[in-house]
Design a protein around this motif. Structure first.
Motif, PDB file in Angstrom:
ATOM      1  N   PRO A 121       0.810  -1.230   0.000  1.00 32.11           N
ATOM      2  CA  PRO A 121       0.000   0.000   0.000  1.00 32.11           C
ATOM      3  C   PRO A 121       0.845   1.283   0.000  1.00 32.11           C
ATOM      4  O   PRO A 121       0.443   2.278  -0.609  1.00 32.11           O
ATOM      5  N   TYR A 122       1.989   1.273   0.647  1.00 28.51           N
ATOM      6  CA  TYR A 122       2.857   2.459   0.617  1.00 28.51           C
ATOM      7  C   TYR A 122       3.310   2.751  -0.816  1.00 28.51           C
ATOM      8  O   TYR A 122       3.236   3.894  -1.294  1.00 28.51           O
ATOM      9  N   ASN A 123       3.752   1.716  -1.506  1.00 23.01           N
ATOM     10  CA  ASN A 123       4.216   1.917  -2.883  1.00 23.01           C
ATOM     11  C   ASN A 123       3.062   2.251  -3.829  1.00 23.01           C
ATOM     12  O   ASN A 123       3.230   3.011  -4.787  1.00 23.01           O
ATOM     13  N   VAL A 124       1.886   1.681  -3.564  1.00 19.55           N
ATOM     14  CA  VAL A 124       0.706   2.003  -4.376  1.00 19.55           C
ATOM     15  C   VAL A 124       0.373   3.493  -4.233  1.00 19.55           C
ATOM     16  O   VAL A 124       0.117   4.191  -5.223  1.00 19.55           O
ATOM     17  N   ALA A 125       0.431   3.987  -3.000  1.00 25.02           N
ATOM     18  CA  ALA A 125       0.141   5.410  -2.768  1.00 25.02           C
ATOM     19  C   ALA A 125       1.194   6.295  -3.442  1.00 25.02           C
ATOM     20  O   ALA A 125       0.857   7.306  -4.074  1.00 25.02           O
TER      21      ALA A 125
END
Ligand SMILES: NC(=O)C1=CN([C@@H]2O[C@H](COP(=O)(O)OP(=O)(O)OC[C@H]3O[C@@H](n4cnc5c(N)ncnc54)[C@H](OP(=O)(O)O)[C@@H]3O)[C@@H](O)[C@H]2O)C=CC1
Ligand SMILES: Nc1nc(=O)c2c([nH]1)NC[C@@H]1CN(c3ccc(C(=O)N[C@@H](CCC(=O)O)C(=O)O)cc3)C=[N+]21
Length: 284
Positions: A121-125
């Motif tokens: 989720p961090y990289n998706v954001a």
């Protein structure tokens, strides 16, 4: 008219040559951990080809083939160990996972700095904000292909058909970051053909053989076929894409299946593994 073929092999070769150069500039070869659970034949074959390609470009890689019966707790324990191992630069958990394991929990457990799939989720954001270092391999590979063949992206109308977390959504985010005007279409899109006919660039990631037909394509548009569909033709197994072969009569450029996007997915994984190792090194 017949579309210009846009094969993946020359693009993958060029990308892998750059990766090999970056590997040799590092003090030690980055290590890629490939984790799969169960014996899904497609997953077994994909993980094997990723492992082989890693060795070809001078990376270290190791396959962790866990039995179908592996519990979520056991898988998370392995990921903790790989996260803590400074010799491991990249971690990939092959999807899909067996139904008793939560994909969300597993993707969250991979250290974002080692998340070479770009699924945390961090990289998706970061990706939606237009500043990710580790982008999902299939869409990142597609951008490599478009650049290699000098297909314009900025200012173009792009339609992505499919909104999965591993292909459609990240493809849309990355085309947006490259200044395309992006539409995401899906199974509830009304009059899909009218939508795709507006596009200069169509990316199809639906998972249905020969889904995109010539009437859905603007003459001269570039068509990227992400689909990998295993079908039987006259008793023989065959791989076909999501794009009908007659689209070649209308499109300006078209990627083949096999031999198109899939090769880029694997090559981009190697690039992401080196990127992850470089980021750690730059941080000291
Ligand atoms: N070449 C490569 O490297 C890779 C290839 N693939 C292949 O790409 C294909 C897509 O994969 P993936 O994204 O994971 O698939 P998913 O099944 O997760 O997603 C398919 C998407 O297609 C949409 N869709 C389904 N039917 C229609 C329809 N009739 N009209 C419009 N949209 C439709 C779905 O819409 P909705 O959300 O509304 O259900 C969904 O968003 C598969 O063939 C897969 O094997 C995948 C990964 C890498
Ligand atoms: N965590 C995770 N990361 C992934 O990147 C991931 C995944 N899970 N699950 C499944 C999809 C699918 N995928 C492909 C990889 C290689 C080819 C590939 O090499 N294709 C070749 C050969 C054809 C074939 O055998 O598929 C080609 O298109 O020419 C295709 C598709 C990665 N995926």
């Amino acid at each position: 008219m017949t579309a210009r073929p846009l094969p993946g092999a020359p693009v993958a070769d060029a990308l892998l040559a750059r990766v090999a150069g970056r590997v040799s500039a590092l003090p030690q070869a980055p290590r890629l951990a490939l984790v799969r659970v169960g014996e899904d034949p497609a997953s077994v074959s994909y993980v094997r080809s990723k492992d082989k390609k890693a060795h070809q470009v001078g990376l270290q890689s190791e396959v962790f083939a866990l039995p179908e019966s592996t519990s979520q707790t056991e898988l998370l324990a392995l990921l903790d160990r790989l996260n803590a191992d400074v010799a491991v630069s990249g971690i990939l958990v092959q999807l899909p996972l067996p139904p008793h394991i939560s994909e969300e929990a597993v993707l969250l457990a991979v250290d974002p700095a080692k998340d070479v799939d770009g699924f945390h989720p961090y990289n998706v954001a970061q990706m939606w904000a237009g500043r990710a270092a580790l982008n999902p391999c299939t869409p990142a590979g597609i951008l490599e292909l478009l650049d290699f063949y000098a297909v314009p992206v900025a200012g173009q109308r792009a339609v992505v058909v499919g909104r999965s977390e591993i292909v459609g959504r990240p493809m849309a985010a990355m085309l947006l970051a490259r200044d395309a005007t992006v539409t995401i279409a899906h199974s509830r899109t009304a009059d899909l053909a009218a939508v795709t006919r507006e596009a200069d660039l169509v990316v199809v990631a639906v998972g249905r053989p020969h889904f995109l037909t010539p009437d859905m394509v603007k003459p001269g548009a570039t068509v990227i076929d992400v689909g990998i569909n295993r079908i039987e033709v006259e008793g023989k197994g065959k791989i076909v894409g999501d794009v009908h072969p007659d689209v070649a009569q209308v499109a300006g450029g078209l990627t083949p299946v096999p031999g198109g996007v899939g090769l880029l997915t694997v090559a981009q994984l190697m690039a992401n593994t080196v990127t992850a190792a470089e980021l750690v090194q730059d941080r000291g």
